[in-house]
Scaffold this motif. Structure first.
Motif, PDB file in Angstrom:
ATOM      1  N   ALA A  21       0.831  -1.194   0.000  1.00 54.24           N
ATOM      2  CA  ALA A  21       0.000   0.000   0.000  1.00 54.24           C
ATOM      3  C   ALA A  21       0.869   1.249   0.000  1.00 54.24           C
ATOM      4  O   ALA A  21       1.902   1.316   0.670  1.00 54.24           O
ATOM      5  N   THR A  22       0.436   2.240  -0.764  1.00 49.17           N
ATOM      6  CA  THR A  22       1.109   3.527  -0.838  1.00 49.17           C
ATOM      7  C   THR A  22       0.111   4.608  -0.482  1.00 49.17           C
ATOM      8  O   THR A  22      -1.023   4.597  -0.961  1.00 49.17           O
ATOM      9  N   GLN A  23       0.523   5.550   0.365  1.00 46.85           N
ATOM     10  CA  GLN A  23      -0.344   6.653   0.745  1.00 46.85           C
ATOM     11  C   GLN A  23       0.166   7.926   0.069  1.00 46.85           C
ATOM     12  O   GLN A  23       1.295   8.358   0.294  1.00 46.85           O
ATOM     13  N   GLN A  24      -0.690   8.503  -0.778  1.00 40.58           N
ATOM     14  CA  GLN A  24      -0.285   9.690  -1.523  1.00 40.58           C
ATOM     15  C   GLN A  24      -1.516  10.540  -1.794  1.00 40.58           C
ATOM     16  O   GLN A  24      -2.563  10.039  -2.184  1.00 40.58           O
ATOM     17  N   GLY A  25      -1.383  11.839  -1.544  1.00 36.59           N
ATOM     18  CA  GLY A  25      -2.489  12.739  -1.809  1.00 36.59           C
ATOM     19  C   GLY A  25      -3.723  12.467  -0.986  1.00 36.59           C
ATOM     20  O   GLY A  25      -4.840  12.731  -1.430  1.00 36.59           O
ATOM     21  N   GLN A  85       7.891  -1.703  -7.772  1.00 38.65           N
ATOM     22  CA  GLN A  85       6.780  -1.768  -8.708  1.00 38.65           C
ATOM     23  C   GLN A  85       6.805  -0.585  -9.669  1.00 38.65           C
ATOM     24  O   GLN A  85       7.428   0.447  -9.412  1.00 38.65           O
ATOM     25  N   TRP A  86       6.096  -0.768 -10.790  1.00 40.67           N
ATOM     26  CA  TRP A  86       5.906   0.259 -11.806  1.00 40.67           C
ATOM     27  C   TRP A  86       4.399   0.428 -11.997  1.00 40.67           C
ATOM     28  O   TRP A  86       3.709  -0.508 -12.407  1.00 40.67           O
ATOM     29  N   ALA A  87       3.874   1.613 -11.702  1.00 42.06           N
ATOM     30  CA  ALA A  87       2.451   1.906 -11.849  1.00 42.06           C
ATOM     31  C   ALA A  87       2.300   2.971 -12.930  1.00 42.06           C
ATOM     32  O   ALA A  87       2.605   4.149 -12.709  1.00 42.06           O
ATOM     33  N   LEU A 105       2.143   7.112 -12.857  1.00 40.77           N
ATOM     34  CA  LEU A 105       1.030   7.705 -12.136  1.00 40.77           C
ATOM     35  C   LEU A 105       1.545   8.449 -10.904  1.00 40.77           C
ATOM     36  O   LEU A 105       2.676   8.234 -10.447  1.00 40.77           O
ATOM     37  N   ASN A 106       0.709   9.311 -10.343  1.00 41.74           N
ATOM     38  CA  ASN A 106       1.164  10.177  -9.251  1.00 41.74           C
ATOM     39  C   ASN A 106       1.670   9.399  -8.046  1.00 41.74           C
ATOM     40  O   ASN A 106       2.473   9.909  -7.276  1.00 41.74           O
ATOM     41  N   TRP A 107       1.202   8.178  -7.857  1.00 44.58           N
ATOM     42  CA  TRP A 107       1.598   7.358  -6.712  1.00 44.58           C
ATOM     43  C   TRP A 107       2.627   6.293  -7.091  1.00 44.58           C
ATOM     44  O   TRP A 107       2.881   5.378  -6.312  1.00 44.58           O
ATOM     45  N   ASP A 108       3.195   6.392  -8.283  1.00 46.68           N
ATOM     46  CA  ASP A 108       4.201   5.425  -8.719  1.00 46.68           C
ATOM     47  C   ASP A 108       5.483   5.640  -7.918  1.00 46.68           C
ATOM     48  O   ASP A 108       6.209   6.608  -8.143  1.00 46.68           O
ATOM     49  N   GLU A 109       5.735   4.755  -6.992  1.00 48.40           N
ATOM     50  CA  GLU A 109       6.946   4.829  -6.167  1.00 48.40           C
ATOM     51  C   GLU A 109       7.740   3.550  -6.393  1.00 48.40           C
ATOM     52  O   GLU A 109       7.257   2.462  -6.121  1.00 48.40           O
ATOM     53  N   PHE A 158       7.835  10.156  -5.003  1.00 46.76           N
ATOM     54  CA  PHE A 158       6.769  10.154  -6.000  1.00 46.76           C
ATOM     55  C   PHE A 158       7.144  11.035  -7.194  1.00 46.76           C
ATOM     56  O   PHE A 158       7.947  11.962  -7.073  1.00 46.76           O
ATOM     57  N   PRO A 159       6.530  10.791  -8.352  1.00 47.01           N
ATOM     58  CA  PRO A 159       6.836  11.599  -9.534  1.00 47.01           C
ATOM     59  C   PRO A 159       6.030  12.897  -9.566  1.00 47.01           C
ATOM     60  O   PRO A 159       5.006  13.031  -8.893  1.00 47.01           O
ATOM     61  N   TYR A 160       6.495  13.845 -10.361  1.00 44.36           N
ATOM     62  CA  TYR A 160       5.738  15.065 -10.611  1.00 44.36           C
ATOM     63  C   TYR A 160       6.166  15.641 -11.950  1.00 44.36           C
ATOM     64  O   TYR A 160       7.220  15.290 -12.500  1.00 44.36           O
ATOM     65  N   THR A 161       5.333  16.527 -12.480  1.00 48.68           N
ATOM     66  CA  THR A 161       5.618  17.196 -13.751  1.00 48.68           C
ATOM     67  C   THR A 161       6.017  18.637 -13.480  1.00 48.68           C
ATOM     68  O   THR A 161       5.213  19.401 -12.925  1.00 48.68           O
TER      69      THR A 161
END
Length: 900
Positions: free
Chosen positions: A158-162, A734-736, A762-766, A804-807
């Motif tokens: 599980a990942t917690q984001q946003g 993982q890759w989301a 995706l925004n939660w891709d960690e 996490f990723p961002y643009t």
């Protein structure tokens, strides 16, 4: 739709679906009875002591007892001419088989007493064909987990984001939360609405993928909580209190927090006198109870500036302005404040406030028939932190949620090999969101429009001043009612096959009222209905009523042999959207809205191979469907603005995920194991926005167009507490990837975005996630090193994520036009938490104290960044230094407890 038509539809469905089904709440015990020469003892009596469960062995001395609630039991085998044998410490888990192995009966001629042996629980569950974790109340206490949803976030799956929880790369809202087999997820917005006191939890199952056909309406995971029942032989109770104000509220580690929990359970004393005793002298007709309540108040890690931790958030929050409509919540109920809370000097309102209450009554009519009533309620009131309101808390949004659920259940054990359950339940959730006033307060012309500040005037430039509101000021009320009929039938067909079949039915009543820009007149093309509140106000209006229906049927078989376990099943989910919007225009066609009933099949398969007594290889495949949040299906689409409009779509199909998983478990001994798993998810039909429509209803329309895929593997090592210590370690890579991180990802006011041609992170891709915990524990009479006092537990936990990723924006020096979306990464985050418990005893009372430290090293982890600079605080100015972009600081809570 008229009520008579709905009633007939309901009755027809009852005839079509003969037996109802719901999520598992029981497990199975199996074993063999042999004599002292190892020969099978046929037709021996096997009983689960202090319960009504039991049966006879077959001709081969084998027995299966199904329908046993989770817990720890003693199993006894007896036969004329033999001394009874008992197996103590037998642990039963939901949806699992507990094999107690051979139980040996010795001849009475030997003149020995009852032989009691201790069940050696296997650390590898050979019949589990998916990633599954089981947690009980004691484990939650040892790790300092106060809410059952917290246990999910402690897993690397599980990942917690946003503010959302993502399981194995899925979107938020794809987790099904269940309490005693009933869903507590809000169907409109996808969040879980009812919390459970930690001391009311008997057992909690967390399934991260590959769940059986009995579980539906979930694409990523299931959290299934079974609550406690009162004992029929003795009373138990617990009272606990925690606070971080032990040295005053002005300390850096204090959020002005208070938390209490209380529980009490046992036999109801009058029932035996009034209801008597059962057949053959065996006691029945008794009633047990269990009640619990929790209160939690705190100011979060980002309280408003200008008010210390003693600020009364209830004061002047609501003025007594006149109104002709308040929705379903009266002013007094909405606040639970002024006359009630302001006088409560012990626990006044804080920035965040939550109450939960849980109750369960169990009535055993006979040794095989049981009636259960349960009730759960959660009340929440909060003033969430929004940075632009830092110096203007009086005008910030206020949120309140009140949800409750009651269920009436019937359990009938036909024999040791067959039982069924039936349940009827009602779920009710109301929510209110506003800025302290109803729309009458902002009636057009009442205030100068200058007090409603446009975003470009404050975003990154200045804070809102006293008396100002941001332009998006809104008022909303929503209500969800759901009636559910469900149950299950389980049949141990033979030694190898446990068959379950049935279905479920839900009937909903939805009401929603939302008015945005209430200080402007409504000028939309769709005229408000007579029952709508404030019909002439709001640029964006969304007021509707809807009464959809849905349900499911399924069949599954659990095949258990010595060399292989197979879980195979098929599930059918159906949805009837109703005709609530049949008079509304369809933006795509310009005609009226047309809907169709929806049907989806979901095959499930799980296979486990116990290669040796210490090794298990397993594989699972499943197709998982989930109806989108109903906020995307239902809406009046009343929009009177030139901005790009968004239209709901009641004819949306279900979202679909196909998942594969393969795993290997290896046990080093009876208390430690290692697990390795690989998984892949193909996700289709996710809800997104598509440009289109027929003027004047052109704009963006919700439909099934987004796609995603997730792949990864994880590793875990577990050593249960033994010789004073235990340890857990988990790692996930993982890759989301997908085409949209949210349903609105392709929405833009001026220039609608084209749907991306390729997937992106995706925004939660960690990429990397690591969790670890170390537990030191000494039981009664155990003194570490010979001198350390006994009866204590110490645990320390670490959670790490690679970022996490961002643009970045075009103003960012690292901006790359050709790189696409989410190609930059935020910094990694790491947090350590500590928990300590010391127990003492005085007669029948166990008491002690606790110490919890969250964010032990006070690390300010970055949760979000400014797209211009890639830093949490942008250019370093106060307006760009939003504290919610970083994690909460260290918090220290101390508490005491007493139980019996």
């Amino acid at each position: 739709m008229h009520f008579r038509v709905k009633l007939w539809s309901f009755l027809v469905l009852l005839l079509v679906i003969p037996v109802m089904i719901y999520a598992g709440t029981t497990g199975k015990i199996r074993g063999r009875v042999v004599d002292d020469r190892g020969n099978p003892v046929p037709y021996a009596q096997v009983m689960v002591l202090n319960t009504s469960f039991g049966g006879l062995t077959n001709a081969q001395g084998e027995f299966d007892i199904i329908g046993v609630p989770p817990g720890t039991y003693t199993v006894q085998a007896a036969m004329i001419g033999f001394t009874p044998a008992q197996k103590a410490g037998v642990v039963v888990h939901v949806d699992r088989t507990t094999d107690v192995g051979p139980m040996t009966l010795r001849s009475e001629a030997l003149e020995i007493g009852i032989e009691v042996t201790t069940y050696g629980q296997r650390i590898i569950a050979t019949d589990v064909t998916a990633t599954e974790v089981t947690v009980n109340a004691e484990q939650m206490e040892a790790l300092g987990i106060d809410q059952f949803a917290e246990a999910l976030t402690r897993s690397t799956s599980a990942t917690q984001q946003g503010g959302e929880i993502h399981v194995r790369g899925g979107r938020g809202g794809e987790v099904l939360y269940m309490v005693d087999g009933m869903s507590v997820r809000d169907p409109l917005f996808g969040n879980f609405s009812i919390d459970i006191s930690s001391n009311a939890v008997q057992e909690m199952n967390i399934i991260a993928g590959g769940f059986n056909a009995e579980y539906g309406q979930a694409q990523s995971g299931v959290v299934n909580v079974v609550t406690r029942e009162g004992s029929r032989t003795n009373y138990s109770g617990r009272l606990s209190y925690k606070t971080d104000k032990f040295a005053g509220t002005d300390r850096d580690y204090s959020f002005n927090s208070d938390r209490y929990e209380f529980s009490l359970g046992g036999p109801e004393p009058l029932s035996r006198l009034l209801l008597g005793r059962g057949e053959e002298g065996r006691e029945s007709g008794y009633l047990t109870f269990f009640v619990s309540t929790t209160g939690y108040w705190y100011n979060t890690g980002t309280p408003y500036v200008g008010f210390n931790n003693d600020f009364d958030y209830a004061q002047n929050r609501y003025s007594p302005d006149s109104t002709n409509y308040r929705g379903w919540v009266t002013p007094g109920d909405f606040l639970l404040q002024s006359d009630i809370m302001e006088d409560n000097k012990l626990f006044p309102l804080r920035q965040y406030n939550r109450y939960t209450s849980n109750a369960k009554l169990a009535y055993l009519l006979t040794s095989t028939k049981k009636l259960i009533f349960s009730f759960n309620k959660t009340w929440k009131w909060q003033v969430p932190y929004e940075h632009i309101y830092k110096y203007n808390v009086e005008n910030e949004m206020v949120a309140q949620d009140i949800a409750y659920q009651w269920t009436l259940g019937w359990n009938h054990t036909i024999s040791s090999k067959a039982f069924y359950n039936l349940k009827f339940g009602f779920f009710h959730n109301t929510a209110a969101r506003d800025h302290g006033h109803n729309p009458d307060y902002w009636y057009p012309g009442t205030f100068p429009e200058e007090i409603f500040v446009r975003s470009e005037q404050y975003d990154g430039i200045r804070f809102l001043n006293q008396g100002e509101y941001d332009q998006w000021v809104a008022w909303s009320r929503r209500q969800v009612k759901r009636w559910s009929l469900m149950g299950d039938f389980s049949w141990q067909l033979n030694r190898e096959n446990l068959v379950k079949f049935g279905g479920s039915f839900d009937y909903y009543q939805l009401q929603y009222h939302s008015i945005q820009y209430p200080y402007l007149y409504y000028t939309g093309a769709i005229q408000p209905e007579p029952w709508e509140p404030y019909p002439d106000q709001g640029v964006f209006r969304n007021c509707y009523k809807a009464e959809p229906m849905g349900g499911s049927v399924y069949l599954q078989d659990k095949l258990e042999t010595e060399g292989m376990i197979i879980n195979v099943g098929m599930r059918l989910d159906f949805w009837v959207p109703g005709d609530a919007f049949s008079n509304y225009p369809d933006p795509l066609s310009g005609d009226t809205v047309q809907t169709t009933n929806k049907y989806d099949f979901s095959p499930r398969l799980g296979i486990a191979f116990p290669v040796t007594d210490k090794d298990k290889l397993y594989f699972s495949y499943g197709r998982f469907i989930q109806l989108p949040e109903l906020q995307y299906l239902y809406g009046a689409n009343q929009q009177g603005t030139s901005a790009l409009k968004i239209y709901t779509n009641p004819d949306i199909d279900a979202e679909k995920t196909v998942q594969y998983e393969i795993g290997l478990d290896h046990a080093f001994n009876s208390y430690s194991k290692v697990s390795v798993r690989a998984f892949f998810k193909d996700i289709r039909g996710l809800v997104g926005l598509m440009s289109g429509g027929t003027p004047p209803f052109d704009g963006q329309i919700y439909t099934n167009l987004d796609y995603g895929n997730v792949r990864g593997f994880d590793f875990s090592f577990e050593k249960n507490v033994r010789n004073y210590w235990g340890v857990g370690l988990g790692y996930t890579m993982q890759w989301a990837y997908g085409k949209g991180s949210s349903e609105r990802d392709n929405y833009q006011l001026d220039d609608p975005k084209e749907i991306p041609l390729k997937t992106y992170p995706l925004n939660w891709d960690e990429r990397h996630a690591v969790t670890g915990d170390l537990t030191l524990q000494a039981g009664e009479g155990e003194k570490m090193f010979g001198f350390v006092p006994d009866k204590w537990t110490f645990s320390i936990e670490c959670q790490y994520g690679s970022g996490f990723p961002y643009t970045p924006s075009t103003d960012n020096p690292d901006y790359d036009l050709l790189a696409g979306k989410n190609y930059m990464r935020m910094p990694y985050h790491i947090e350590w938490n500590l928990n300590f418990i010391k127990n003492f005893s005085y007669g029948p009372v166990d008491y002690g104290f606790t110490v919890n430290v969250d964010n032990l090293f006070n690390r300010k982890n970055v949760l979000d960044v400014n797209e211009d600079t890639g830093t949490w605080n942008g250019n370093g100015s106060e307006i760009q230094s939003d504290p919610t972009n970083r994690s909460d600081p260290r918090r220290i809570m101390v508490g005491f407890f007493a139980s019996f």
